[in-house]
Design a protein around this motif. Sequence first.
Motif, PDB file in Angstrom:
ATOM      1  N   GLU A 107       0.835  -1.198   0.000  1.00 43.63           N
ATOM      2  CA  GLU A 107       0.000   0.000   0.000  1.00 43.63           C
ATOM      3  C   GLU A 107       0.869   1.246   0.000  1.00 43.63           C
ATOM      4  OE1 GLU A 107      -2.882   0.342   3.126  1.00 43.63           O
ATOM      5  OE2 GLU A 107      -3.677  -1.662   2.780  1.00 43.63           O
ATOM      6  N   ASP A 108       0.252   2.337  -0.419  1.00 42.99           N
ATOM      7  CA  ASP A 108       0.873   3.646  -0.318  1.00 42.99           C
ATOM      8  C   ASP A 108       0.420   4.230   1.016  1.00 42.99           C
ATOM      9  OD1 ASP A 108       2.239   5.966  -0.931  1.00 42.99           O
ATOM     10  OD2 ASP A 108       0.592   6.812  -2.103  1.00 42.99           O
ATOM     11  N   ILE A 109       1.335   4.350   1.969  1.00 42.69           N
ATOM     12  CA  ILE A 109       1.005   4.864   3.296  1.00 42.69           C
ATOM     13  C   ILE A 109       1.711   6.201   3.484  1.00 42.69           C
ATOM     14  CG2 ILE A 109       1.157   4.453   5.785  1.00 42.69           C
ATOM     15  CD1 ILE A 109       1.063   1.449   5.162  1.00 42.69           C
ATOM     16  N   ASN A 110       0.918   7.253   3.566  1.00 43.21           N
ATOM     17  CA  ASN A 110       1.455   8.621   3.711  1.00 43.21           C
ATOM     18  C   ASN A 110       2.498   8.935   2.646  1.00 43.21           C
ATOM     19  OD1 ASN A 110      -0.146   9.083   6.036  1.00 43.21           O
ATOM     20  ND2 ASN A 110       1.395   8.073   7.304  1.00 43.21           N
ATOM     21  N   ASP A 113       5.606   3.987  -0.490  1.00 38.90           N
ATOM     22  CA  ASP A 113       5.285   2.632  -0.953  1.00 38.90           C
ATOM     23  C   ASP A 113       5.728   1.669   0.142  1.00 38.90           C
ATOM     24  OD1 ASP A 113       4.687   0.384  -2.457  1.00 38.90           O
ATOM     25  OD2 ASP A 113       6.440   0.565  -3.747  1.00 38.90           O
ATOM     26  N   SER A 114       4.763   0.937   0.731  1.00 40.94           N
ATOM     27  CA  SER A 114       5.045   0.079   1.883  1.00 40.94           C
ATOM     28  C   SER A 114       4.522  -1.326   1.656  1.00 40.94           C
ATOM     29  CB  SER A 114       4.390   0.669   3.133  1.00 40.94           C
ATOM     30  OG  SER A 114       4.837   1.984   3.351  1.00 40.94           O
ATOM     31  N   TRP A 121       4.448  -2.777   8.595  1.00 47.20           N
ATOM     32  CA  TRP A 121       4.593  -2.104   7.307  1.00 47.20           C
ATOM     33  C   TRP A 121       6.011  -1.590   7.188  1.00 47.20           C
ATOM     34  CZ3 TRP A 121       1.244  -2.522   3.496  1.00 47.20           C
ATOM     35  CH2 TRP A 121      -0.068  -2.877   3.800  1.00 47.20           C
ATOM     36  N   GLU A 123       9.010   0.108   4.395  1.00 47.81           N
ATOM     37  CA  GLU A 123       9.161   0.844   3.144  1.00 47.81           C
ATOM     38  C   GLU A 123       9.710  -0.068   2.052  1.00 47.81           C
ATOM     39  OE1 GLU A 123      11.395   4.787   1.323  1.00 47.81           O
ATOM     40  OE2 GLU A 123      11.420   4.443   3.486  1.00 47.81           O
TER      41      GLU A 123
END
Length: 143
Positions: A107-110, A113-114, A121, A123
């Motif tokens: 997912e894209d977290i803040n 890409d994680s 989670w 990077e």
Amino acid sequence: MGFKLGSERGNYAVSGEIKTKMRFGKQAGDIGSVPGTPVIRVPLEEGVMGEANMDRSIYVDELIEPGSFEHWQVINHEMRHATDMRVGKLAYSDDHVMYNGERFEREDINGVDSILVDGEWKEAGSHDFPWEDDANNGSETAI
């Protein structure tokens, strides 16, 4: 009945230029390319030295000197990933990574890409993933 393996690997001409079906070096993409796996020099994000792609190409950061020890280390590392992808051991998409039959959510977290590994989670691009450990195994230096 006989068995025939593929077609002859001879030369052919395109617009008057002699080509070969087995392409290396500049014909295949760049220094270090091998048949079926072009190595392409491109600008990559800061800290990213190379990428193995699902389309069977390898990107090497354009700032790495071609033919240098670092260049060959990056190609070696990414070729391990490319080989894993070809044999079905590794695959990825925008929302997950598959490695040895295990799915790792992505997912894209803040804006980062994680990838979810062991409930945490991390990077993407980190060396703290099972597929990175595998690709680094046997390398003199981790890429």
